[in-house]
Design a protein around this motif. Structure first.
Motif, PDB file in Angstrom:
ATOM      1  N   GLY A 168       0.329   6.427   8.845  1.00 19.06           N
ATOM      2  CA  GLY A 168       0.086   5.240   8.030  1.00 19.06           C
ATOM      3  C   GLY A 168       1.328   4.820   7.262  1.00 19.06           C
ATOM      4  N   GLY A 169       2.189   5.795   6.974  1.00 21.40           N
ATOM      5  CA  GLY A 169       3.395   5.482   6.222  1.00 21.40           C
ATOM      6  C   GLY A 169       4.442   6.563   6.357  1.00 21.40           C
TER       7      GLY A 169
ATOM      8  N   TYR B 172       5.464  -3.738   9.781  1.00 19.86           N
ATOM      9  CA  TYR B 172       5.539  -2.759   8.697  1.00 19.86           C
ATOM     10  C   TYR B 172       6.136  -3.423   7.460  1.00 19.86           C
ATOM     11  CZ  TYR B 172      10.531  -2.717   9.782  1.00 19.86           C
ATOM     12  OH  TYR B 172      11.828  -3.102   9.990  1.00 19.86           O
TER      13      TYR B 172
ATOM     14  N   GLY C 281       0.921   4.179  -5.609  1.00 22.98           N
ATOM     15  CA  GLY C 281       0.310   5.044  -4.620  1.00 22.98           C
ATOM     16  C   GLY C 281      -0.853   5.819  -5.214  1.00 22.98           C
TER      17      GLY C 281
ATOM     18  N   THR D  22       7.695   8.154   3.928  1.00 21.57           N
ATOM     19  CA  THR D  22       8.448   8.149   2.679  1.00 21.57           C
ATOM     20  C   THR D  22       9.732   8.924   2.885  1.00 21.57           C
ATOM     21  OG1 THR D  22       6.366   8.148   1.433  1.00 21.57           O
ATOM     22  CG2 THR D  22       8.372   8.638   0.210  1.00 21.57           C
TER      23      THR D  22
ATOM     24  N   ASN E  54      -0.591  10.205   6.150  1.00 17.49           N
ATOM     25  CA  ASN E  54      -1.852   9.547   6.476  1.00 17.49           C
ATOM     26  C   ASN E  54      -2.822   9.860   5.359  1.00 17.49           C
ATOM     27  OD1 ASN E  54      -1.884   7.935   8.810  1.00 17.49           O
ATOM     28  ND2 ASN E  54      -1.771   9.732  10.140  1.00 17.49           N
TER      29      ASN E  54
ATOM     30  N   ILE F 168       9.942   3.659   0.876  1.00 20.86           N
ATOM     31  CA  ILE F 168       8.584   3.766   1.410  1.00 20.86           C
ATOM     32  C   ILE F 168       8.379   2.726   2.502  1.00 20.86           C
ATOM     33  CG2 ILE F 168       6.131   3.555   0.878  1.00 20.86           C
ATOM     34  CD1 ILE F 168       6.711   4.615  -1.898  1.00 20.86           C
TER      35      ILE F 168
ATOM     36  N   TYR G   9       5.341   1.435   5.136  1.00 19.99           N
ATOM     37  CA  TYR G   9       3.935   1.610   5.511  1.00 19.99           C
ATOM     38  C   TYR G   9       3.553   0.606   6.602  1.00 19.99           C
ATOM     39  CZ  TYR G   9       2.951  -2.258   2.249  1.00 19.99           C
ATOM     40  OH  TYR G   9       2.930  -3.464   1.588  1.00 19.99           O
ATOM     41  N   SER G  10       2.700   1.065   7.480  1.00 21.09           N
ATOM     42  CA  SER G  10       2.304   0.274   8.636  1.00 21.09           C
ATOM     43  C   SER G  10       1.309  -0.806   8.239  1.00 21.09           C
ATOM     44  CB  SER G  10       1.679   1.198   9.687  1.00 21.09           C
ATOM     45  OG  SER G  10       1.105   0.454  10.728  1.00 21.09           O
TER      46      SER G  10
END
Length: 404
Positions: free
Chosen positions: A217-218, A259, A193, A220, A93, A63, A65-66
């Motif tokens: 936003g991320g 990130y 999550g 995976t 997002n 994973i 994520y920003s």
């Protein structure tokens, strides 16, 4: 000279002669051994439980994520997708959006994902189908969203209205057709999550279009195997850092990188460390009971030596040697420890089974625990009997016969 069988019979006779005192003496050993056995078993059960639960959240996942807006775009997505060992990628997002169904309005977490998310996150459907990358205005609902959140249940092919808020404060509303409903899942403290039961999934391209954004936003990703998770994650990290202009010397500095990245193996390792730390802590507490138990055995053996002083003198006058007396009292002490060990192991097995059943975790009882518990008790009994046995064996027979 006495043989082992005679020594054993004499020791058992002494223990039976003082049943209550012997029972109270072994109580500390029983509790200590039971605690050690049960805690090690629970530690193994929790490790398996964490691994199983984490498996329900996804398979071999990584994973990213920003930590800011406009960091992860299509270029970064391609970097992850093209890393050797990656077999699936889903950008994402999310937003808490206003959802309307039959005039009922609720704030629901809406996640934009790609079709690979189902495989990566191990999403199981109760009915219908998951999203595809060709879908546009369709949605997949969590079980509670479909059955509990609104005044009326939502079924396949029904429509819901979702209102999103853009970065400039404006809103946009779109109608979505229900394509699938996710099977209900039991949420635990391992859950990471969004809670799928209360989440709505829509195509990521549709969400970005409605929000008027191009970043994610991320991201995976899924690796080809569990064994490769760590190495592939490190390679993804290096490639992303290079793509985003992070120098090689700062790649380990999370405060510098825009990130964050973590993977399934890291989470399992952290959970294992947590379980092991708890097991060690509680086992150390249990060892206190063993120490108390050993002191109890030593104390009762000293009392026994005092009570049997004349008997010891008589035995020596009849030709019993020092090593015979030493062996007699050592065997008696060891028998007390061993009896406590057997009962402690049985109590530990039953106790761990009951606790594991109550907590709903797997029943894991490594066979070596039986030997471990018995060995601990045997050694405690042996060590606790050394001083009293030596004291008895060193008595002067004449002085011992005068005692009492």
């Amino acid at each position: 000279m006495v043989n082992i069988r005679q020594t054993f019979d004499l020791g058992m006779g002494s223990i039976k002669h003082a049943k209550l005192r012997s029972a109270l003496t072994t109580l500390g050993i029983i509790i200590g051994v039971a605690a050690v056995v049960a805690n090690v078993s629970l530690g193994a059960s929790f490790n398996q439980f964490f691994t199983d639960e984490l498996g329900t959240l996804g398979s071999n996942f990584i994973i990213i994520y920003s930590q800011d807006v406009n960091i992860l775009h299509e270029n970064e997505l391609d970097v992850v997708r093209n890393t050797p060992g990656i077999v699936g990628v889903s950008p994402s997002n999310s937003q808490m959006a206003a959802v309307n169904y039959f005039s009922s309005n609720r704030q629901i977490d809406v996640q934009g994902v790609s079709q690979d998310a189902q495989d990566i996150l191990n999403i199981q459907l109760e009915e219908g189908n998951f999203l595809t990358d060709k879908d546009k205005y369709v949605a997949v609902l969590g079980w509670k969203v479909a059955n509990e959140k609104f005044d009326h249940n939502i079924s396949l092919n029904n429509y819901i209205d979702i209102t999103f808020t853009r970065e400039d404060g404006s809103t946009v509303t779109q109608k979505f057709k229900i394509k699938g409903i996710i099977a209900s899942e039991e949420t635990t403290f391992v859950q990471g999550g969004p809670d799928r039961d209360i989440t709505i999934y829509i195509p990521i391209a549709t969400m970005n279009e409605l929000l008027n954004v191009s970043d994610y936003g991320g991201i995976t990703a899924k690796t080809i195997s569990a064994e490769s998770v760590s190495s592939v994650s490190d390679e993804v990290d290096r490639r992303l850092a290079r793509a985003l202009g992070v120098s090689a010397r700062d790649i380990e500095n999370d405060d510098v990188k825009p990130y964050r990245i973590f993977n399934q193996a890291e989470i399992i390792e952290q959970l294992d460390q947590l379980a092991n730390s708890l097991t060690i802590l509680i086992t150390l507490v249990a060892l206190v009971s063993l120490i108390v138990g050993s002191i109890g055995i030593m104390n009762i053996m000293l009392v026994t030596v005092t009570e049997r002083t004349r008997e010891i003198g008589l035995m020596k006058s009849l030709g019993f040697k020092k090593k015979d007396i030493l062996l007699l009292f050592m065997v008696e002490s060891t028998l007390l420890g061993s009896i406590g060990g057997v009962l402690g192991v049985l109590l530990g097995v039953v106790g761990s089974y009951l606790v594991e059943s109550y907590l709903g975790i797997p029943h894991i009882f490594p066979p070596y625990l039986i030997l471990l518990g018995f060995s601990i008790a045997f050694i405690v009994g042996l060590v606790a009997g050394v001083y009293p046995a030596n004291k008895a064996a060193s008595m002067d027979p004449v002085e011992a016969l005068r005692h009492g």
